[in-house]
Design a protein around this motif. Structure first.
Motif, mmCIF file in Angstrom:
data_model
loop_
_atom_site.group_PDB
_atom_site.id
_atom_site.type_symbol
_atom_site.label_atom_id
_atom_site.label_comp_id
_atom_site.label_asym_id
_atom_site.label_seq_id
_atom_site.Cartn_x
_atom_site.Cartn_y
_atom_site.Cartn_z
ATOM 1 N N GLY A 160 9.940 7.451 -2.672
ATOM 2 C CA GLY A 160 11.057 6.692 -2.110
ATOM 3 C C GLY A 160 11.246 5.334 -2.763
ATOM 4 O O GLY A 160 12.323 4.741 -2.662
ATOM 5 N N THR A 210 0.595 7.010 -3.197
ATOM 6 C CA THR A 210 -0.157 6.805 -1.951
ATOM 7 C C THR A 210 -0.466 8.104 -1.205
ATOM 8 O O THR A 210 -1.410 8.151 -0.419
ATOM 9 N N TRP A 211 0.371 9.116 -1.393
ATOM 10 C CA TRP A 211 0.168 10.371 -0.677
ATOM 11 C C TRP A 211 -0.903 11.246 -1.335
ATOM 12 O O TRP A 211 -1.359 12.221 -0.746
ATOM 13 N N ARG A 227 -3.717 4.146 -2.157
ATOM 14 C CA ARG A 227 -3.635 3.791 -0.730
ATOM 15 C C ARG A 227 -4.356 2.468 -0.474
ATOM 16 O O ARG A 227 -3.871 1.607 0.248
ATOM 17 N N GLN A 245 1.663 2.868 2.784
ATOM 18 C CA GLN A 245 2.832 3.610 2.315
ATOM 19 C C GLN A 245 3.629 2.767 1.330
ATOM 20 O O GLN A 245 3.579 1.532 1.362
ATOM 21 N N ILE A 246 4.379 3.476 0.530
ATOM 22 C CA ILE A 246 5.366 2.859 -0.354
ATOM 23 C C ILE A 246 6.740 3.424 0.012
ATOM 24 O O ILE A 246 6.786 4.531 0.579
ATOM 25 N N PRO A 247 7.819 2.729 -0.272
ATOM 26 C CA PRO A 247 7.885 1.427 -0.917
ATOM 27 C C PRO A 247 7.417 0.303 -0.001
ATOM 28 O O PRO A 247 7.700 0.300 1.187
ATOM 29 N N GLU A 269 9.665 -0.076 4.921
ATOM 30 C CA GLU A 269 10.789 0.738 5.412
ATOM 31 C C GLU A 269 11.922 0.746 4.376
ATOM 32 O O GLU A 269 12.687 -0.215 4.243
ATOM 33 N N SER A 270 11.998 1.870 3.693
ATOM 34 C CA SER A 270 12.935 1.997 2.582
ATOM 35 C C SER A 270 14.368 1.640 2.973
ATOM 36 O O SER A 270 15.054 0.925 2.237
ATOM 37 N N TYR A 294 13.389 11.485 5.752
ATOM 38 C CA TYR A 294 12.259 10.949 4.978
ATOM 39 C C TYR A 294 10.978 10.958 5.811
ATOM 40 O O TYR A 294 9.903 11.321 5.326
ATOM 41 N N TRP A 322 5.877 12.681 5.832
ATOM 42 C CA TRP A 322 4.534 12.178 6.157
ATOM 43 C C TRP A 322 3.582 13.319 6.525
ATOM 44 O O TRP A 322 2.382 13.253 6.291
ATOM 45 N N ARG A 357 -2.653 15.891 10.071
ATOM 46 C CA ARG A 357 -2.044 14.711 10.703
ATOM 47 C C ARG A 357 -1.282 15.070 11.978
ATOM 48 O O ARG A 357 -1.082 14.231 12.832
HETATM 49 N N1 LIG Z 1 9.122 5.015 6.783
HETATM 50 C C1 LIG Z 1 8.702 4.792 5.430
HETATM 51 C C2 LIG Z 1 8.108 6.052 4.848
HETATM 52 C C3 LIG Z 1 7.535 5.818 3.495
HETATM 53 C C4 LIG Z 1 6.719 6.999 2.998
HETATM 54 O O1 LIG Z 1 6.537 8.010 3.685
HETATM 55 N N2 LIG Z 1 6.235 6.866 1.761
HETATM 56 C C5 LIG Z 1 5.393 7.870 1.173
HETATM 57 C C6 LIG Z 1 5.673 8.022 -0.306
HETATM 58 S S1 LIG Z 1 7.272 8.648 -0.663
HETATM 59 C C7 LIG Z 1 3.967 7.451 1.324
HETATM 60 O O2 LIG Z 1 3.615 6.340 0.962
HETATM 61 N N3 LIG Z 1 3.135 8.350 1.842
HETATM 62 C C8 LIG Z 1 1.736 8.111 2.010
HETATM 63 C C9 LIG Z 1 1.264 8.470 3.399
HETATM 64 O O3 LIG Z 1 2.072 8.519 4.327
HETATM 65 O O4 LIG Z 1 0.084 8.649 3.557
HETATM 66 C C10 LIG Z 1 9.897 4.319 4.588
HETATM 67 O O5 LIG Z 1 11.016 4.721 4.875
HETATM 68 O O6 LIG Z 1 9.698 3.529 3.643
#
Ligand SMILES: N[C@@H](CCC(=O)N[C@@H](CS)C(=O)NCC(=O)O)C(=O)O
Length: 209
Positions: free
Chosen positions: A13, A35-36, A42, A53-55, A67-68, A108, A112, A119
């Protein structure tokens, strides 16, 4: 050192935020890490975002934004040229906010679940079924959004907004572009235009290799 620091990764994202920063001509330092998938990534982002999480965007003041959708709206509202969001008194503002938040919360957020299905309290053996169900739900959500929009050259009319960047990015995640194109043909035509924007072509190619 550029005033902005973005924690991001290719195929994530953060690429929507990178696209907005590119169009706005704002220099930024990128701290790369999936990060995932990567424990080190992480831990790298953890000091500024305990959600890992990113961004995650660190502003010049040191304030952290996550929060993107919020980051994209904040960047667009803060810059008049190019204008990447309908102004507060623009009749398209309500639809803009509605669909920005919808992409974030209805679509989006579901991703997760995918890196680790435990999870949501199910065993790893349930992974394929859970991921398929998540993708079905996302396809349904794209179709719902598509039915309610009447795009012009872009999703909200004739000018590109950060909503176009957001959809062009999140539609590249599962269930991926072929299914997105099938369920959301109106948005797919717009997204192709955004993919081909000469100001962004290099970024898309580099960040969604
Ligand atoms: N609510 C957050 C969600 C961000 C998100 O899910 N980012 C993913 C990468 S696309 C992430 O970092 N996932 C790692 C995890 O949740 O463990 C947003 O909108 O920025």
């Amino acid at each position: 050192m550029p005033p902005l620091t973005l924690y991001g990764a290719e195929a994530s994202g953060s690429v929507a935020v990178e696209a907005a920063l590119t169009l706005l001509g704002l220099p930024y330092r990128l701290v790369e890490g999936a990060t995932w998938a990567e424990p080190e990534a992480r831990e790298r982002v953890a000091p500024v975002n305990a959600m890992r999480q990113i961004p995650t965007l660190v502003l010049a003041s040191g304030e952290v934004m996550t929060e993107s959708a919020a980051i994209l709206i904040y960047l667009a509202d803060g810059h008049a040229e190019p204008r990447l969001a309908p102004a507060l008194d623009d009749p398209r503002r309500a639809a803009f906010l509605r669909w920005m938040l919808y992409v974030s919360s209805a679509i989006y957020a579901l991703h997760w679940i995918k890196p680790d299905v435990t999870r949501i309290g199910v065993p790893p053996s349930a992974r394929d079924a859970v991921v398929a169900a998540v993708h079905d739900r996302i396809a349904f959500c794209w179709a719902h959004m598509d039915r309610q929009l009447t795009p012009g050259r872009f999703l909200l009319g004739e000018s590109l907004t950060v909503l176009d960047l957001y959809v062009a990015t999140v539609s590249r995640f599962g269930p991926w572009r072929p299914r997105f194109t099938e369920v959301a043909p109106g948005m797919a035509a717009v997204v192709r235009r955004v993919d081909e924007d000469p100001r962004l072509a290099a970024l898309w190619a580099a960040r969604f290799p």
